[in-house]
Scaffold this motif. Structure first.
Motif, PDB file in Angstrom:
ATOM      1  N   TYR A 168       0.819  -1.210   0.000  1.00  0.00           N
ATOM      2  CA  TYR A 168       0.000   0.000   0.000  1.00  0.00           C
ATOM      3  C   TYR A 168       0.848   1.253   0.000  1.00  0.00           C
ATOM      4  O   TYR A 168       0.413   2.301  -0.462  1.00  0.00           O
ATOM      5  N   GLU A 169       2.095   1.174   0.485  1.00  0.00           N
ATOM      6  CA  GLU A 169       2.977   2.337   0.434  1.00  0.00           C
ATOM      7  C   GLU A 169       4.062   2.124  -0.618  1.00  0.00           C
ATOM      8  O   GLU A 169       5.206   2.531  -0.451  1.00  0.00           O
ATOM      9  N   ALA A 170       3.697   1.472  -1.729  1.00  0.00           N
ATOM     10  CA  ALA A 170       4.658   1.193  -2.792  1.00  0.00           C
ATOM     11  C   ALA A 170       5.360   2.477  -3.228  1.00  0.00           C
ATOM     12  O   ALA A 170       4.784   3.564  -3.214  1.00  0.00           O
ATOM     13  N   SER A 171       6.598   2.319  -3.603  1.00  0.00           N
ATOM     14  CA  SER A 171       7.417   3.475  -3.930  1.00  0.00           C
ATOM     15  C   SER A 171       6.925   4.183  -5.180  1.00  0.00           C
ATOM     16  O   SER A 171       6.228   3.618  -6.015  1.00  0.00           O
ATOM     17  N   ALA A 172       7.311   5.444  -5.303  1.00  0.00           N
ATOM     18  CA  ALA A 172       7.022   6.207  -6.515  1.00  0.00           C
ATOM     19  C   ALA A 172       7.824   5.624  -7.669  1.00  0.00           C
ATOM     20  O   ALA A 172       8.716   4.803  -7.487  1.00  0.00           O
ATOM     21  N   SER A 173       7.497   6.070  -8.865  1.00  0.00           N
ATOM     22  CA  SER A 173       8.221   5.593 -10.040  1.00  0.00           C
ATOM     23  C   SER A 173       9.711   5.881  -9.886  1.00  0.00           C
ATOM     24  O   SER A 173      10.108   6.866  -9.263  1.00  0.00           O
ATOM     25  N   PRO A 174      10.563   5.036 -10.454  1.00  0.00           N
ATOM     26  CA  PRO A 174      12.012   5.262 -10.366  1.00  0.00           C
ATOM     27  C   PRO A 174      12.398   6.626 -10.906  1.00  0.00           C
ATOM     28  O   PRO A 174      11.784   7.145 -11.840  1.00  0.00           O
ATOM     29  N   ASN A 175      13.430   7.217 -10.298  1.00  0.00           N
ATOM     30  CA  ASN A 175      13.892   8.537 -10.748  1.00  0.00           C
ATOM     31  C   ASN A 175      15.201   8.465 -11.522  1.00  0.00           C
ATOM     32  O   ASN A 175      15.785   9.489 -11.858  1.00  0.00           O
ATOM     33  N   ALA A 232      17.625   6.690  -7.177  1.00  0.00           N
ATOM     34  CA  ALA A 232      18.929   7.227  -6.815  1.00  0.00           C
ATOM     35  C   ALA A 232      18.917   7.681  -5.358  1.00  0.00           C
ATOM     36  O   ALA A 232      18.139   8.559  -4.973  1.00  0.00           O
ATOM     37  N   LEU A 233      19.773   7.081  -4.546  1.00  0.00           N
ATOM     38  CA  LEU A 233      19.907   7.450  -3.142  1.00  0.00           C
ATOM     39  C   LEU A 233      21.113   8.368  -2.926  1.00  0.00           C
ATOM     40  O   LEU A 233      21.133   9.160  -1.989  1.00  0.00           O
TER      41      LEU A 233
END
Length: 237
Positions: A168-175, A232-233
């Motif tokens: 339910y808290e799936a990440s946003a689209s890759p950046n 990207a972290l």
């Protein structure tokens, strides 16, 4: 901005054998072709109950698969940090201190030993407990500090798997999107087929059609035919 893959030492953290191919198979093929060094640090492997006709895969089978995949992608080295059934699918029971120490300095393929320029790890939104704790432990091991005292990779990325979206808290689209040529994607599929105990027919998150569809979707989002998505972290330019 692009990465010159020929100059990179890439360290990929995979909770289990096949995660590195599911998340980074195209990038591994592209980078090795350019001349990069690629190392795989598996966290654990053991006997696994599954939905195959046999109903399980053994650690022996999975080690044999790793060797085939390693030869196929021409990895420079690989290692399993916590082998055995006492750890497999139970990494959430291992103290974070032990996981971080292995990742940071104690494993032969630790950050301190390899001094990688690029680190890739799973995304923390995975439903799988081993993926979650691997992501968090890598995050801790790469905490900011004085670069003169601890190695800081220039690029730190979280890779995605199709199954990660099942939250339910799936990440946003890759950046960050890495363009793949058709032969990079073909190599990713071929590598995944070598994990015979893990690949499945469609519909499944580890099916060939799922991998091709995700690559087409990420390619469309970046205006190219095919791509792999990453978060990207850290990016030191």
């Amino acid at each position: 901005m692009t990465i010159n893959w020929s100059e990179q030492r890439i360290l990929i953290f995979a909770p289990h054998p096949d995660d590195e191919t599911l998340g980074c198979g195209g990038l591994m093929h592209k980078a090795k072709a350019a001349g990069a060094h690629v190392f795989i640090q598996f966290l654990t492997v053991g006997d696994t109950a599954d939905l195959s006709p046999k109903g399980f895969s053994t650690a022996h089978e999975r080690y044999a698969e790793i060797k085939e995949v390693a030869d196929y992608f021409r990895w420079d080295d690989w290692h399993v940090a916590f082998p055995g059934d006492e750890y497999h699918l139970k990494l959430d029971q291992v103290p974070r201190f032990e996981l971080c120490n292995a990742i940071e300095r104690q494993s032969p393929l630790s950050i301190a030993n390899l001094k990688p320029t690029v680190v890739l790890a799973p995304h923390r939104t995975s439903y799988n407990q081993d993926h979650q704790v691997t992501a968090e432990a890598v995050h801790t091991a790469l905490r900011p500090s004085n670069n003169a005292l601890r190695h800081h990779p220039d690029v730190v990325l979280a890779y995605e798997e199709a199954a990660d979206q099942w939250r339910y808290e799936a990440s946003a689209s890759p950046n960050l999107l890495v363009e793949l040529a058709e032969h990079d994607l073909d190599a990713k599929i071929a590598g995944m087929r070598l994990y015979g105990t893990q690949i499945h027919d469609h519909p499944h998150t580890r099916s060939e059609l799922t991998l091709r569809s995700l690559a087409a979707l990420r390619g469309m989002q970046s205006g190219v035919a095919l791509a792999e998505g990453y978060h990207a972290l850290r990016w030191l330019a």
